[in-house]
Design a protein around this motif. Structure first.
Motif, PDB file in Angstrom:
ATOM      1  N   TRP A 168       0.835  -1.197   0.000  1.00  0.00           N
ATOM      2  CA  TRP A 168       0.000   0.000   0.000  1.00  0.00           C
ATOM      3  C   TRP A 168       0.868   1.245   0.000  1.00  0.00           C
ATOM      4  CZ3 TRP A 168      -1.355   3.800   3.851  1.00  0.00           C
ATOM      5  CH2 TRP A 168      -2.467   4.570   3.486  1.00  0.00           C
TER       6      TRP A 168
ATOM      7  N   ALA B 199       0.783   5.215   0.450  1.00  0.00           N
ATOM      8  CA  ALA B 199      -0.105   6.249   0.962  1.00  0.00           C
ATOM      9  C   ALA B 199      -0.243   7.368  -0.056  1.00  0.00           C
ATOM     10  CB  ALA B 199       0.441   6.806   2.271  1.00  0.00           C
ATOM     11  N   PRO B 200      -1.453   7.828  -0.312  1.00  0.00           N
ATOM     12  CA  PRO B 200      -1.608   9.002  -1.187  1.00  0.00           C
ATOM     13  C   PRO B 200      -1.050  10.241  -0.499  1.00  0.00           C
ATOM     14  CG  PRO B 200      -3.711   8.405  -0.203  1.00  0.00           C
ATOM     15  CD  PRO B 200      -2.734   7.355   0.210  1.00  0.00           C
ATOM     16  N   ARG B 201      -0.828  11.292  -1.260  1.00  0.00           N
ATOM     17  CA  ARG B 201      -0.246  12.511  -0.693  1.00  0.00           C
ATOM     18  C   ARG B 201      -1.191  13.688  -0.908  1.00  0.00           C
ATOM     19  NH1 ARG B 201       5.060  11.189   0.280  1.00  0.00           N
ATOM     20  NH2 ARG B 201       5.497  13.308   0.937  1.00  0.00           N
ATOM     21  N   VAL B 202      -1.199  14.570   0.052  1.00  0.00           N
ATOM     22  CA  VAL B 202      -1.924  15.831  -0.147  1.00  0.00           C
ATOM     23  C   VAL B 202      -1.177  16.613  -1.212  1.00  0.00           C
ATOM     24  CG1 VAL B 202      -2.721  17.942   0.951  1.00  0.00           C
ATOM     25  CG2 VAL B 202      -2.629  15.838   2.269  1.00  0.00           C
TER      26      VAL B 202
ATOM     27  N   TYR C 258       5.750  25.698  -1.932  1.00  0.00           N
ATOM     28  CA  TYR C 258       4.575  25.138  -2.607  1.00  0.00           C
ATOM     29  C   TYR C 258       3.333  25.570  -1.857  1.00  0.00           C
ATOM     30  CZ  TYR C 258       5.198  21.694   1.118  1.00  0.00           C
ATOM     31  OH  TYR C 258       5.366  21.100   2.332  1.00  0.00           O
TER      32      TYR C 258
ATOM     33  N   GLN D 248      -0.180  24.239  -0.216  1.00  0.00           N
ATOM     34  CA  GLN D 248      -0.881  23.039   0.231  1.00  0.00           C
ATOM     35  C   GLN D 248      -2.171  23.469   0.919  1.00  0.00           C
ATOM     36  OE1 GLN D 248       1.326  20.414   2.916  1.00  0.00           O
ATOM     37  NE2 GLN D 248       0.823  18.741   1.562  1.00  0.00           N
ATOM     38  N   ARG D 249      -3.278  22.995   0.409  1.00  0.00           N
ATOM     39  CA  ARG D 249      -4.595  23.301   0.973  1.00  0.00           C
ATOM     40  C   ARG D 249      -4.780  24.810   1.184  1.00  0.00           C
ATOM     41  NH1 ARG D 249      -6.509  19.035  -0.711  1.00  0.00           N
ATOM     42  NH2 ARG D 249      -6.518  17.123   0.502  1.00  0.00           N
TER      43      ARG D 249
ATOM     44  N   GLN E 106      -2.641  27.218   1.566  1.00  0.00           N
ATOM     45  CA  GLN E 106      -1.665  27.994   2.326  1.00  0.00           C
ATOM     46  C   GLN E 106      -0.280  27.798   1.731  1.00  0.00           C
ATOM     47  OE1 GLN E 106      -2.110  26.837   6.430  1.00  0.00           O
ATOM     48  NE2 GLN E 106      -4.246  27.472   6.482  1.00  0.00           N
TER      49      GLN E 106
ATOM     50  N   VAL F 149       3.588  27.325   1.694  1.00  0.00           N
ATOM     51  CA  VAL F 149       4.585  26.735   2.578  1.00  0.00           C
ATOM     52  C   VAL F 149       5.963  27.085   2.034  1.00  0.00           C
ATOM     53  CG1 VAL F 149       5.416  24.623   3.637  1.00  0.00           C
ATOM     54  CG2 VAL F 149       3.010  24.840   3.081  1.00  0.00           C
TER      55      VAL F 149
ATOM     56  N   ARG G 114       3.040  29.337   5.898  1.00  0.00           N
ATOM     57  CA  ARG G 114       3.741  28.520   6.888  1.00  0.00           C
ATOM     58  C   ARG G 114       5.214  28.481   6.505  1.00  0.00           C
ATOM     59  NH1 ARG G 114       0.178  24.806   7.378  1.00  0.00           N
ATOM     60  NH2 ARG G 114       0.830  23.392   5.745  1.00  0.00           N
TER      61      ARG G 114
ATOM     62  N   LYS H 110       8.842  26.954   7.299  1.00  0.00           N
ATOM     63  CA  LYS H 110       9.380  25.777   7.979  1.00  0.00           C
ATOM     64  C   LYS H 110      10.897  25.743   7.858  1.00  0.00           C
ATOM     65  CE  LYS H 110       6.964  22.337   6.072  1.00  0.00           C
ATOM     66  NZ  LYS H 110       6.329  21.007   6.094  1.00  0.00           N
TER      67      LYS H 110
END
Lengths: 262, 410
Positions: A21, A23-26, A53, A55-56, A58, A60, A114, A116
């Motif tokens: 499996w 995992a999908p990514r946002v 980039y 993301q949702r 906002q 980053v 954001r 980081k």
């Protein structure tokens, strides 16, 4: 033989994992919003940006940890004048690093950024308290929870945990129920170290029920008086006597019906 | 087994004989008007405060740690215990963050959105009534406390009728709501909404022009706009300083972009201005709920989003279809696995900006859950706000910041 458990991350793991499996990514979208583009370009001109980039909704920005105060000052001048949140993420097990994020808000533009950056385990980060007063308590919380030292902070002390606490609770190496030092903390504090043998460690599992201790635990299936010997016979409890009828005949005329609660 | 207790009582509240002739007063953590477990170490110069150090952490339960050790649906009832005055606001903030992470925010059915927004605004009224009651009691108006608690009781009856709980509601789920409104609920709500405005008028009649109330609140706890921004104030603490920013209006979520309501702002910057805003916000909440009641009729019967990877199917499907039952079993025992990524979702809770930052690594447990609770910064600001004020004003200022310790210590 005891099963091997990795020490560097003792948080709860899912008991079932599918090897195949992925995992999908946002989605990490490119910066296309004109306001974000302008802000990003101005930061890019002065500082080194590792990645940026959206993301949702906002923006980053990932920067060098040594630039944090300057980048935030630059963004503050561009309208991002509220530091609504900042904290760290523990990636020590994976990369040996902490990720520190600053969540900024520009009220005039209705935009959130954001910022980081990453630091190594024993490195310190520069305080941004000189720019945002709200960082005063956030950085204290970050120090308390992760043990990240903050340079030039006016009052770097633990904020949520007691000052003499051992360990930093939000690290992945710290178990949910506390570590060795945590289970002796209150015994040492209230009674003293010399009473450790008498009292024993604090039971920190909230679901723990002792069948031996009749002072602190009631026993539903085998009721005993408080602090009785756990091996003694339970008392017989008389619930009903013969005179009292169990069910009284319901009489509608005698009863009062309450239909309006307000 | 009783041992000698080392925590023997001694008079720790007062320390005299400092070299500079200042007295240190220890306010709390068991002070009745500290609104919970707030400890303030106050350095007094006569009656005036020279320095204030707030000390928190007496209610710390490690919620962020719990969030990293629980599956997402399991953590939702824990969020009730943050701001326990308005539990649905916390449930919703968490649900919104997870929905945004999953990308199913738009899939939430309209009826669920209407119910959620009604509950959010009802919780705002409950919270504001509670704030007014306790704040008035702190300042010395006993009867307002009793009147406010009566109205709050009606609102809590409505919550109880809907979800069965009075304080810890858990009335919102990730992806929708679990229950439709019960029969007759909207009539009860209408009764409450019709009753409330005249009650608010009654409180205002008791307080707004009251000489004692004005003397205690005016020019007390002045938060200049720069200070409010620097301390990341939000909600009424921000709008009381003349900055118009309400997340419901500026970054609308749920149905707020379709609703017609005003954001009250005050330039007074003091406790009295904030009091006026609380009263006006209650009126606006009534106005919002009225519009939502009208919207409810035109909605379909669905209550939960259709996203079979993340959200269980409706009960009928689980009981009749094998595959839905299997998916439900996996989602309950293992939990949903959101995509890898992070999200910060701000909402306007009654106290201010309540946001959840969630970092997901594609596992059923969040890798990092940071809870941005507004009261945390509204307590921090006390160290800048209190110096210069008199000791009697401390109670007023703590009251007007509307802090709740469940969400400060988390």
């Amino acid at each position: 033989m005891r099963p091997y458990r990795p020490k560097e991350n003792v948080q709860k793991k899912s008991y079932y994992t599918d090897r195949f499996w992925v995992a999908p990514r946002v989605p990490e979208e490119p910066v296309e919003d004109p306001i974000f583009k302008e802000d990003l370009a101005s930061v890019e001109k002065a500082f080194k940006i590792k990645r940026a980039y959206v993301q949702r909704g906002q923006l980053v920005i990932i920067i060098d940890a040594k630039d944090n105060v300057d980048v935030l000052r630059h963004l503050k001048e561009r309208g991002y004048d509220v530091l609504s949140e900042m904290s760290a993420i523990d990636y020590l097990a994976k990369d040996g690093e902490f990720e520190i994020f600053y969540q900024l808000l520009a009220m005039s533009k209705r935009k959130r950024i954001r910022v980081k950056c990453r630091i190594k385990e024993h490195e310190a980060i520069e305080s941004v308290e000189c720019l945002f007063r709200s960082a005063d308590w956030s950085e204290r919380e970050m120090y308390d929870m992760f043990g990240i030292k903050v340079n030039n902070h006016p009052y770097l002390k633990r904020i949520l945990m007691p000052e003499d606490w051992v360990g930093h609770p939000l690290r992945k190496t710290y178990p949910l129920h506390g570590d060795e030092a945590a289970q002796w903390y209150e015994v040492d504090k209230i009674f003293g170290k010399e009473y450790r043998d008498v009292i024993g460690p604090e039971q920190r599992d909230p679901a723990f029920v002792s069948t031996k201790d009749t002072c602190n635990y009631a026993r539903v299936t085998h009721p005993l008086p408080k602090c009785a010997d756990p091996n003694s016979e339970p008392e017989r409890i008389e619930v009903f006597n013969d005179d009292a009828p169990l069910v009284e005949t319901f009489d509608l005329k005698k009863s009062k019906i309450v239909d309006k609660t307000r | 087994m009783q041992q000698r207790n080392r925590l023997e009582p001694y008079f720790e509240n007062l320390v005299f004989e400092r070299e500079d002739n200042k007295m240190v007063v220890n306010f709390g953590p068991q002070h009745p008007s500290a609104h919970g477990q707030l400890r303030l170490i106050l350095e007094m110069d006569g009656e005036q405060i020279a320095k204030a150090v707030p000390d928190i952490g007496y209610l710390h339960r490690g919620m962020e740690k719990m969030g990293e050790n629980m599956i997402y649906n399991e953590f939702l009832p824990t969020t009730d215990r943050m701001d326990y005055i308005a539990a649905t606001a916390n449930n919703y903030a968490f649900a919104l963050a997870v929905e945004r992470l999953l990308g199913i925010e738009d899939k939430v059915p309209r009826r669920a959105k209407v119910i959620r927004t009604i509950l959010l605004e009802l919780n705002r009224i409950i919270s504001h009534l509670f704030w007014l009651a306790t704040h008035a009691l702190d300042v010395g108006a006993m009867s307002v406390f009793l009147y406010c608690f009566r109205e709050r009781e009606y609102a809590m009856d409505l919550m109880e009728e809907y979800c069965g709980a009075r304080l810890t509601h858990s009335a919102v789920r990730i992806g929708g709501v679990p229950l439709d409104l019960p029969d007759g609920w909207l009539e009860h709500l209408n009764w409450f909404l019709n009753n409330l405005p005249e009650q608010i008028k009654l409180y205002e009649g008791l307080l707004t022009e009251n000489r004692i109330w004005r003397m205690r609140l005016e020019e007390v706890g002045v938060v200049p706009p720069e200070m409010a921004k620097s301390w990341a104030c939000s909600g009424i603490m921000l709008r009381g300083s003349g900055i118009e920013y309400d997340i419901r209006k500026e970054e609308p979520y749920e149905l707020y972009d379709e609703l017609d309501f005003d954001i009250p702002v005050s330039d007074r910057c003091d406790s009295y201005g904030r009091y006026l805003l609380y009263m006006e916000e209650m009126r606006q909440s009534i106005r919002i709920i009225r519009q939502l009641v009208a919207m409810y009729k035109d909605t379909g019967p669905e209550l939960m989003a259709h996203a079979p990877e993340y959200i269980s199917a409706p009960k009928e499907d689980i009981m009749t279809q094998n595959y839905s039952l299997m998916e439900h079993f996996v989602l309950v025992t293992q939990g949903m696995r959101p995509p890898v990524g992070e999200v910060y979702a701000p909402t306007e809770s009654p106290k201010g900006e309540l946001g959840f930052f969630i970092r997901s690594e594609g596992e059923p447990y969040a890798y990092r859950m940071k809870i941005r609770a507004p009261s945390f910064w509204h307590t921090g600001i006390l160290q800048d706000l209190l110096p210069g004020h008199y000791l009697a004003d401390v109670v007023t200022i703590i009251g007007s910041t509307n802090i709740v310790f469940g969400e400060i210590d988390r």
